[in-house]
Scaffold this motif. Structure first.
Motif, mmCIF file in Angstrom:
data_model
loop_
_atom_site.group_PDB
_atom_site.id
_atom_site.type_symbol
_atom_site.label_atom_id
_atom_site.label_comp_id
_atom_site.label_asym_id
_atom_site.label_seq_id
_atom_site.Cartn_x
_atom_site.Cartn_y
_atom_site.Cartn_z
ATOM 1 N N THR A 201 0.816 -1.221 0.000
ATOM 2 C CA THR A 201 0.000 0.000 0.000
ATOM 3 C C THR A 201 0.848 1.269 0.000
ATOM 4 O OG1 THR A 201 -0.134 0.166 2.411
ATOM 5 C CG2 THR A 201 -1.818 -1.167 1.332
ATOM 6 N N SER A 206 -4.624 7.810 0.776
ATOM 7 C CA SER A 206 -5.208 7.147 1.945
ATOM 8 C C SER A 206 -6.555 6.486 1.680
ATOM 9 C CB SER A 206 -5.263 8.080 3.157
ATOM 10 O OG SER A 206 -5.440 9.390 2.775
ATOM 11 N N GLU A 209 -5.675 3.279 0.031
ATOM 12 C CA GLU A 209 -4.976 2.476 1.029
ATOM 13 C C GLU A 209 -5.965 1.762 1.944
ATOM 14 O OE1 GLU A 209 -2.552 4.322 4.260
ATOM 15 O OE2 GLU A 209 -1.036 2.930 3.502
ATOM 16 N N SER A 210 -7.006 2.468 2.373
ATOM 17 C CA SER A 210 -7.911 1.782 3.298
ATOM 18 C C SER A 210 -8.717 0.698 2.582
ATOM 19 C CB SER A 210 -8.802 2.760 4.067
ATOM 20 O OG SER A 210 -9.366 3.685 3.204
ATOM 21 N N MET A 213 -6.224 -2.133 2.357
ATOM 22 C CA MET A 213 -6.000 -2.705 3.690
ATOM 23 C C MET A 213 -7.154 -3.612 4.101
ATOM 24 S SD MET A 213 -3.098 -1.905 4.771
ATOM 25 C CE MET A 213 -3.375 -2.784 6.298
ATOM 26 N N GLU A 214 -8.362 -3.173 3.779
ATOM 27 C CA GLU A 214 -9.526 -3.987 4.145
ATOM 28 C C GLU A 214 -9.497 -5.316 3.390
ATOM 29 O OE1 GLU A 214 -13.196 -1.792 4.062
ATOM 30 O OE2 GLU A 214 -14.364 -3.663 4.101
ATOM 31 N N ARG A 217 -6.855 -7.515 4.957
ATOM 32 C CA ARG A 217 -7.313 -8.081 6.232
ATOM 33 C C ARG A 217 -8.198 -9.294 5.998
ATOM 34 N NH1 ARG A 217 -6.817 -3.309 8.910
ATOM 35 N NH2 ARG A 217 -8.527 -2.331 7.817
ATOM 36 N N SER A 233 1.276 2.830 10.508
ATOM 37 C CA SER A 233 -0.153 2.868 10.821
ATOM 38 C C SER A 233 -0.921 1.728 10.148
ATOM 39 C CB SER A 233 -0.751 4.214 10.398
ATOM 40 O OG SER A 233 -0.512 4.432 9.022
ATOM 41 N N THR A 234 -0.324 1.123 9.083
ATOM 42 C CA THR A 234 -1.022 0.045 8.379
ATOM 43 C C THR A 234 -0.836 -1.312 9.051
ATOM 44 O OG1 THR A 234 0.848 -0.347 6.886
ATOM 45 C CG2 THR A 234 -0.813 1.218 6.147
#
Ligand SMILES: Nc1ncnc2c1ncn2[C@@H]1O[C@H](COP(=O)(O)OP(=O)(O)O)[C@@H](O)[C@H]1O
Ligand SMILES: [Mg+2]
Length: 278
Positions: A201, A206, A209-210, A213-214, A217, A233-234
């Motif tokens: 990422t 941002s 990125e989220s 990231m999701e 996950r 932060s990731t």
């Protein structure tokens, strides 16, 4: 169509280099049961005069999500390349479920690991074929399901030619975040026992990125995964964070324990918080 091994080597920018390792004559296929990964006392140098990793040891327990963090040049991507056995180590051993990867058939090793690299390579073909690359025999329905799980469905279905949209150098240019989600969709389709994300990422804004990231996950839930990250932060939610400096492990623990320890991680964290103006 190129083999998936060549694909992975392209992802790491290694295609132009000569084959670096060869299978031993009696190489056995790797059998992954739980996905435990062990780096045992690894030392490694690309050139004899310059040691990159020295006496590096760490373990990823089955199903654990471990983050590797540290300054640029610390040796994180080298660790990723060694896990794929693009190079053999001069000292120590890398074990997957107690099998030394040096004695495993390379094809079986690379089949067991899914990688989402920093720069995803798209081939000059349609979107659906780009994702099918993760598992060439997959049906259209399976590919579309992977696209949905990778949070890419709305984007694809909003395009005039949808799944048949041509991408790559002569086709539609995808943004960094869209390309990363193509890589994640490929990995979901491949369904490997072990996952590796190398700064997946770091080039994203941002919002992308989220989304990425999701997707990360969700795909990594319950799988052994190694997440190399520049932005701390990731990886706050990782089961364990390992801090690499000058080719060795300097600290490891949860985000909270590392902040409390006030070592290198806490310093890097404070620096990045300042950069963000928080
Ligand atoms: N193919 C290579 N040949 C020689 N040196 C390399 C090669 N790849 C990386 N290095 C060197 O190894 C060190 C660690 O690099 P790398 O593992 O990419 O660090 P990181 O991913 O933590 O930024 C760096 O000093 C880098 O210049
Ligand atoms: Mg790197």
């Amino acid at each position: 169509i190129k083999s998936s091994m060549t694909n992975i080597e392209r992802m790491f920018g290694l295609l132009k280099e000569a084959p670096l390792v060869v299978d031993t004559q009696n190489a056995q296929p790797l059998t992954v049961s739980n996905g435990k990964i062990e780096f045992k006392d690894i030392s490694f140098a690309y050139e004899p005069s310059r040691t990159i990793l020295s006496n590096l040891s760490f373990t990823v327990q089955p199903g654990e999500k471990v983050a590797l963090v540290g300054s640029s040049g610390a040796g994180k991507s080298t660790i990723a390349k060694l896990l794929f056995r693009f190079y053999d180590t001069s000292k120590g051993a890398i074990l997957i479920d107690d099998q030394n990867i040096k004695h495993c058939a390379q094809h079986s090793l690379r089949a067991a690991i899914g990688v989402v690299p920093q720069d995803t390579v798209l081939f000059n073909t349609s979107l659906i074929e780009n994702v099918r690359y993760g598992r060439p025999g997959a049906s259209d329905a399976e590919v579309k399901h992977a696209i949905e799980l990778a949070h890419l469905k709305d984007f694809v279905e909003g395009l005039p030619k949808q799944y048949e949209t041509q991408v790559g150098e002569r086709g539609l240019k995808l943004s960094g975040g869209e390309k990363q989600r193509v890589a994640i969709a490929r990995t979901i389709l491949k369904n490997p026992a072990i996952l590796l994300f190398d700064e997946a990422t770091s080039s994203l804004d941002s919002a992308s990125e989220s989304a990425v990231m999701e997707a990360i996950r969700e795909v990594s839930a319950g799988k052994s995964s190694l997440v190399i990250a520049h932005r701390l932060s990731t990886v706050v939610d990782a089961d364990r964070i390992i801090v690499i400096d000058k080719g060795g492990v300097v600290e490891q623990g949860s985000h909270h324990s590392l902040i409390k320890a006030q070592g290198l991680y806490a310093q890097l964290w404070a620096l990045q918080q300042n950069e963000q103006g928080i």
